[in-house]
Design a protein around this motif. Structure first.
Motif, mmCIF file in Angstrom:
data_model
loop_
_atom_site.group_PDB
_atom_site.id
_atom_site.type_symbol
_atom_site.label_atom_id
_atom_site.label_comp_id
_atom_site.label_asym_id
_atom_site.label_seq_id
_atom_site.Cartn_x
_atom_site.Cartn_y
_atom_site.Cartn_z
ATOM 1 N N LYS A 187 32.258 45.300 35.056
ATOM 2 C CA LYS A 187 31.820 44.734 36.335
ATOM 3 C C LYS A 187 31.276 45.819 37.249
ATOM 4 O O LYS A 187 30.219 45.663 37.852
ATOM 5 N N GLU A 222 31.343 41.432 42.853
ATOM 6 C CA GLU A 222 32.807 41.341 42.932
ATOM 7 C C GLU A 222 33.257 39.892 43.126
ATOM 8 O O GLU A 222 34.191 39.432 42.452
ATOM 9 N N GLU A 223 32.612 39.176 44.021
ATOM 10 C CA GLU A 223 32.967 37.770 44.262
ATOM 11 C C GLU A 223 32.755 36.922 43.007
ATOM 12 O O GLU A 223 33.604 36.095 42.658
ATOM 13 N N GLY A 237 36.827 44.959 34.203
ATOM 14 C CA GLY A 237 36.619 45.551 35.521
ATOM 15 C C GLY A 237 35.661 46.729 35.470
ATOM 16 O O GLY A 237 34.811 46.900 36.354
ATOM 17 N N PHE A 245 32.719 37.992 39.924
ATOM 18 C CA PHE A 245 33.685 38.414 38.921
ATOM 19 C C PHE A 245 35.042 37.759 39.161
ATOM 20 O O PHE A 245 35.655 37.235 38.231
ATOM 21 N N GLU A 246 35.504 37.786 40.391
ATOM 22 C CA GLU A 246 36.805 37.193 40.710
ATOM 23 C C GLU A 246 36.809 35.696 40.411
ATOM 24 O O GLU A 246 37.794 35.177 39.872
ATOM 25 N N ALA A 247 35.735 34.999 40.755
ATOM 26 C CA ALA A 247 35.645 33.564 40.474
ATOM 27 C C ALA A 247 35.624 33.302 38.968
ATOM 28 O O ALA A 247 36.310 32.400 38.472
ATOM 29 N N TRP A 248 34.842 34.101 38.240
ATOM 30 C CA TRP A 248 34.760 33.945 36.788
ATOM 31 C C TRP A 248 36.106 34.228 36.136
ATOM 32 O O TRP A 248 36.568 33.467 35.282
ATOM 33 N N LEU A 249 36.746 35.301 36.552
ATOM 34 C CA LEU A 249 38.032 35.690 35.977
ATOM 35 C C LEU A 249 39.095 34.619 36.242
ATOM 36 O O LEU A 249 39.912 34.319 35.367
ATOM 37 N N ALA A 250 39.071 34.024 37.421
ATOM 38 C CA ALA A 250 40.037 32.973 37.757
ATOM 39 C C ALA A 250 39.901 31.773 36.818
ATOM 40 O O ALA A 250 40.892 31.103 36.503
#
Length: 104
Positions: free
Chosen positions: A55, A29-30, A52, A32-37
């Motif tokens: 993921k 999750e961490e 999502g 994914f959020e960093a990559w998506l940002a």
């Protein structure tokens, strides 16, 4: 598969690859959020929804492939046909990139 993902977290912690022991899905999750940002406006809302789903699959299965799009929950959202419609000829590249970033 949860046992396998938990084992991976334990091994990464034991060999000092991770500074803190935490559940594998949390690490995914961490990442994914960093990559998506970093992606900016690269993806539409519908594509982000599918990302999502991918993921979540990676968090429990360590990978995702186009074959998985015929399984729940992907098939309930149109399966491989819908994935190809959303991502076009970039689908395989996006899947590969996501697996590389999240399961590394």
């Amino acid at each position: 598969m949860k046992v396998l993902t938990d084992l991976i977290s334990l091994v990464r912690f034991a060999v000092d690859q991770e500074p803190e022991l935490k559940p594998y899905p949390e690490t995914v999750e961490e990442r994914f959020e960093a990559w998506l940002a970093k992606q900016g406006d690269r993806f539409t809302v519908a594509q982000i929804e599918w990302l999502g789903l991918m993921k979540e699959h990676i968090a429990t299965s360590l990978a995702v492939s186009e074959d998985d799009f015929e399984l729940t929950p992907f098939v309930e959202r149109g399966g491989a046909f819908r994935a190809h419609k959303l991502f076009g000829d970039q689908l395989q590249a996006v899947v590969n990139e996501l697996v590389e970033v999240l399961a590394a």
